[in-house]
Design a protein around this motif. Structure first.
Motif, mmCIF file in Angstrom:
data_model
loop_
_atom_site.group_PDB
_atom_site.id
_atom_site.type_symbol
_atom_site.label_atom_id
_atom_site.label_comp_id
_atom_site.label_asym_id
_atom_site.label_seq_id
_atom_site.Cartn_x
_atom_site.Cartn_y
_atom_site.Cartn_z
ATOM 1 N N MET A 272 1.136 -0.983 0.224
ATOM 2 C CA MET A 272 -0.191 -0.147 -0.343
ATOM 3 C C MET A 272 1.112 1.146 -0.272
ATOM 4 O O MET A 272 1.871 1.610 0.261
ATOM 5 C CB MET A 272 -0.877 0.231 1.041
ATOM 6 N N GLN A 273 0.415 2.448 -0.810
ATOM 7 C CA GLN A 273 1.186 4.001 -1.160
ATOM 8 C C GLN A 273 0.876 4.692 0.855
ATOM 9 O O GLN A 273 0.047 4.960 0.782
ATOM 10 C CB GLN A 273 0.747 4.326 -1.995
ATOM 11 N N MET A 274 1.525 3.864 1.545
ATOM 12 C CA MET A 274 2.341 4.969 2.391
ATOM 13 C C MET A 274 2.409 6.511 2.546
ATOM 14 O O MET A 274 3.342 6.466 2.060
ATOM 15 C CB MET A 274 2.937 4.215 3.528
ATOM 16 N N ASN A 275 1.698 7.871 3.327
ATOM 17 C CA ASN A 275 2.457 8.883 3.247
ATOM 18 C C ASN A 275 2.199 9.706 4.946
ATOM 19 O O ASN A 275 1.590 8.398 5.456
ATOM 20 C CB ASN A 275 1.251 9.620 2.584
ATOM 21 N N GLU A 276 3.178 10.493 5.068
ATOM 22 C CA GLU A 276 3.375 10.550 6.273
ATOM 23 C C GLU A 276 2.005 11.465 6.389
ATOM 24 O O GLU A 276 1.276 11.890 6.112
ATOM 25 C CB GLU A 276 4.835 11.880 5.698
ATOM 26 N N PHE A 277 2.707 11.298 7.891
ATOM 27 C CA PHE A 277 0.694 11.608 8.760
ATOM 28 C C PHE A 277 0.530 13.198 8.794
ATOM 29 O O PHE A 277 1.863 14.317 8.719
ATOM 30 C CB PHE A 277 0.739 11.214 10.452
ATOM 31 N N ASP A 278 -0.801 13.718 8.558
ATOM 32 C CA ASP A 278 -0.788 15.399 8.146
ATOM 33 C C ASP A 278 -1.665 15.480 8.867
ATOM 34 O O ASP A 278 -2.391 15.087 9.630
ATOM 35 C CB ASP A 278 -1.897 15.400 6.817
ATOM 36 N N ASP A 279 -0.591 16.971 9.420
ATOM 37 C CA ASP A 279 -0.875 16.957 11.358
ATOM 38 C C ASP A 279 -0.953 18.451 10.886
ATOM 39 O O ASP A 279 -1.237 19.002 12.514
ATOM 40 C CB ASP A 279 0.272 17.114 11.994
ATOM 41 N N THR A 280 -1.631 19.174 10.068
ATOM 42 C CA THR A 280 -2.185 19.882 9.956
ATOM 43 C C THR A 280 -3.472 19.518 9.442
ATOM 44 O O THR A 280 -4.041 21.724 9.649
ATOM 45 C CB THR A 280 -1.963 21.223 8.606
ATOM 46 N N ARG A 281 -4.044 18.612 9.553
ATOM 47 C CA ARG A 281 -5.975 18.369 9.906
ATOM 48 C C ARG A 281 -5.920 19.620 11.101
ATOM 49 O O ARG A 281 -5.864 19.946 12.290
ATOM 50 C CB ARG A 281 -6.192 17.406 9.569
ATOM 51 N N ASN A 282 -7.452 20.293 10.854
ATOM 52 C CA ASN A 282 -8.371 20.658 11.794
ATOM 53 C C ASN A 282 -9.377 19.498 12.203
ATOM 54 O O ASN A 282 -10.200 19.250 11.599
ATOM 55 C CB ASN A 282 -9.334 22.151 11.518
ATOM 56 N N PHE A 283 -9.263 19.371 13.590
ATOM 57 C CA PHE A 283 -10.387 18.465 14.161
ATOM 58 C C PHE A 283 -11.891 18.269 14.037
ATOM 59 O O PHE A 283 -12.589 17.870 13.267
ATOM 60 C CB PHE A 283 -10.077 18.000 15.161
ATOM 61 N N ASN A 284 -12.140 20.054 13.762
ATOM 62 C CA ASN A 284 -13.309 20.343 13.454
ATOM 63 C C ASN A 284 -14.018 20.116 12.435
ATOM 64 O O ASN A 284 -15.062 20.170 12.234
ATOM 65 C CB ASN A 284 -13.428 21.860 13.901
ATOM 66 N N ASP A 285 -13.245 20.003 11.148
ATOM 67 C CA ASP A 285 -13.658 19.448 10.156
ATOM 68 C C ASP A 285 -14.518 18.749 9.846
ATOM 69 O O ASP A 285 -14.262 18.131 8.671
ATOM 70 C CB ASP A 285 -12.501 20.044 9.060
ATOM 71 N N PHE A 286 -13.931 17.387 11.215
ATOM 72 C CA PHE A 286 -14.295 16.039 10.170
ATOM 73 C C PHE A 286 -14.822 15.299 11.438
ATOM 74 O O PHE A 286 -14.804 15.848 12.486
ATOM 75 C CB PHE A 286 -12.584 15.379 10.177
ATOM 76 N N VAL A 287 -16.139 14.807 10.926
ATOM 77 C CA VAL A 287 -16.739 13.946 11.557
ATOM 78 C C VAL A 287 -16.007 13.283 12.677
ATOM 79 O O VAL A 287 -14.586 12.255 12.364
ATOM 80 C CB VAL A 287 -16.948 12.409 11.268
ATOM 81 N N PRO A 288 -15.353 13.553 14.610
ATOM 82 C CA PRO A 288 -14.344 12.952 15.525
ATOM 83 C C PRO A 288 -14.718 11.398 15.808
ATOM 84 O O PRO A 288 -15.116 10.609 15.631
ATOM 85 C CB PRO A 288 -15.470 13.407 16.805
ATOM 86 N N THR A 289 -13.519 10.644 15.595
ATOM 87 C CA THR A 289 -12.796 8.911 15.917
ATOM 88 C C THR A 289 -12.377 9.322 16.862
ATOM 89 O O THR A 289 -11.421 10.392 17.570
ATOM 90 C CB THR A 289 -12.440 8.347 15.021
ATOM 91 N N PRO A 290 -12.359 8.370 17.983
ATOM 92 C CA PRO A 290 -11.465 8.221 19.294
ATOM 93 C C PRO A 290 -10.065 8.539 19.341
ATOM 94 O O PRO A 290 -9.342 8.429 19.233
ATOM 95 C CB PRO A 290 -11.207 6.531 19.731
ATOM 96 N N LEU A 291 -9.645 8.234 17.746
ATOM 97 C CA LEU A 291 -7.985 8.573 17.080
ATOM 98 C C LEU A 291 -7.072 10.182 17.242
ATOM 99 O O LEU A 291 -7.005 10.993 18.300
ATOM 100 C CB LEU A 291 -7.524 8.128 15.782
ATOM 101 N N HIS A 292 -9.498 11.192 17.279
ATOM 102 C CA HIS A 292 -8.726 12.505 17.070
ATOM 103 C C HIS A 292 -8.143 12.849 19.388
ATOM 104 O O HIS A 292 -7.840 13.598 18.998
ATOM 105 C CB HIS A 292 -10.002 13.478 16.982
#
Length: 341
Positions: A272-292
Motif C-alpha cells: 500500500m502507498q503510505m504517506n507521512e501523517f498530515d498533522d495540519t488537519r483541523n479536527f473540527n472539519d471532520f467527524v470525530p473518532t477516538p483517534l482524535h
C-alpha cells in the motif's frame, strides 16, 4: 443540584442559569440502581436508590429528606461522596415511591429540565430490571440514546456472556447508539455486520480473519487480543477498504496476539502507498473518532508518531493507520477515516 430538587420554582431558577450537564447515565448493574450526572471530569454525581425494607441505614443516619412529586426520599451522603436515597417496596404506589425505576425517573425528570440534558445512556446487566427485553426496547431503542454499556450477570454465567442475548440486542440497537460490552468471556459467535459503533472488552477466542472480513461497522474496538488473527489479516482489511467505495467505516482499534512464526512472514501482506501523517488537519472539519482524542490528549509518544501513516483512496477519502507493539505478546492496529462533516 440540591437547589434544583427543592421545588419547581427552584428548578426553573437553576434552569435559567443555563448550566448544562455533559451526560446523564442510568445504571442498573450488580444489584445497584441509580444514575450518574456528569458536568465535567471534576464534577460527577453518583446517586443510588435503595429499598428501605432491606437497606442497611436508618432514619437516624439521614442527612436530609428530598420531597419530589408528592413523594419523600430520605437521603444520605456516603464516605465516597455518593448520594443514597430510599424508596420503600412495602408502600402502595399511591402512598409513595415503591420501586427504584420510579425513584430514578422522579429525580432525573427534574435534573433533565434543570441542567438541559437528555438521558445519554444506560449501564446495566440482564438482571438489572425485571423485564429486560421490554426495558431495552422501550428505553434504549425507542429513546435512541447515545450509549449502552452491558455487563454479565453475577451468578448466572459467571463472567460469560450469552451470545444469543447479545445478538438480539444488536439486532434491535439503533445505528446511532454505541454499545460497550464489559470484560468477560464471549464463547459464542455474534454478528458484527449491522454498521454499529461497538466496543468489545470481552475475550472472543472464536474471532478469526473470516469474521473480520465479514464485519460491517461504523466503529469497532476490540480490547482483548485476538490470537486467531495475524497483523496481516488486519492489514488486508485496510487494503480492501482502500480499494472500495464504502463510506460507512469510521474507525477500528483491534488488538491481536503476536505469533512470531506468522508475524515474520510478510508474503501475504499487500503493498500500500503510505504517506507521512498530515498533522495540519483541523479536527473540527471532520467527524470525530477516538483517534482524535488520542492526538488531542497527547497520548501518543514519538514512536507512535513515527508509526502513524496516511493512506488515500482513489475517490479522495483519507485514513490514518497506527501500528503499535504492546509488549512481547500483543500488537495493536488503529485505523481512522477522515470523513468531512
Amino acid at each position: 443540584v440540591d437547589i434544583s430538587l427543592l421545588s419547581r420554582r427552584c428548578c426553573n431558577m437553576v434552569r435559567s442559569m443555563n448550566i448544562k450537564a455533559e451526560s446523564l447515565i442510568i445504571r442498573h448493574r450488580d444489584n445497584r440502581h441509580g444514575f450518574t450526572l456528569k458536568f465535567n471530569e471534576d464534577a460527577i454525581i453518583n446517586w443510588w436508590f435503595e429499598d428501605a425494607a432491606i437497606s442497611e441505614f436508618h432514619s437516624v443516619e439521614f442527612d436530609w429528606v428530598h420531597k419530589i412529586g408528592g413523594m419523600e426520599f430520605a437521603t444520605k451522603v456516603n464516605s465516597n461522596n455518593e448520594m443514597r436515597s430510599l424508596y420503600d417496596s412495602r408502600l402502595k404506589p399511591s402512598n409513595g415511591c415503591a420501586d427504584s425505576e420510579t425513584a430514578i425517573e422522579t429525580f432525573t425528570n427534574v435534573l433533565q429540565k434543570a441542567f438541559h440534558v437528555d438521558i445519554t445512556g444506560y449501564h446495566m446487566d440482564r438482571r438489572g430490571v425485571i423485564d429486560f427485553p421490554a426495558f431495552f426496547l422501550n428505553r434504549v431503542v425507542l429513546q435512541e440514546v447515545k450509549y449502552f454499556k452491558f455487563g454479565p450477570c453475577d451468578g448466572e454465567y459467571g463472567d460469560e456472556y450469552d451470545g444469543r442475548c447479545l445478538d438480539w440486542m444488536l439486532s434491535h440497537l439503533p445505528v446511532g447508539t454505541k454499545m460497550i460490552v464489559e470484560s468477560g468471556e464471549l464463547a459464542e459467535e455474534i454478528r458484527i455486520d449491522r454498521n454499529h459503533c461497538l466496543q468489545l472488552n470481552c475475550s472472543m477466542n472464536w474471532f478469526t480473519a473470516q469474521h473480520l472480513r465479514n464485519a460491517r461497522f461504523q466503529e469497532l474496538i476490540i480490547t482483548q487480543p485476538l490470537y486467531k488473527l495475524k497483523s496481516s489479516d488486519i492489514i488486508l482489511f485496510v487494503y480492501n477498504w482502500l480499494h472500495s467505495t464504502e463510506r460507512t467505516t469510521r474507525f477500528f482499534d483491534i488488538s491481536y496476539g503476536v505469533r512470531y512464526e506468522h508475524e515474520n512472514d510478510d508474503s501475504d501482506i499487500p503493498a500500500m502507498q503510505m504517506n507521512e501523517f498530515d498533522d495540519t488537519r483541523n479536527f473540527n472539519d471532520f467527524v470525530p473518532t477516538p483517534l482524535h482524542d488520542l492526538l488531542r490528549e497527547g497520548n501518543l509518544d514519538d514512536e507512535d508518531y513515527s508509526n502513524l501513516m496516511d493512506i488515500r483512496r482513489a475517490d479522495g477519502l483519507e485514513a490514518s493507520v497506527l501500528w503499535r507493539q504492546e509488549g512481547l505478546q500483543e500488537g495493536r492496529i488503529i485505523f481512522s477515516v477522515w470523513h468531512e462533516k
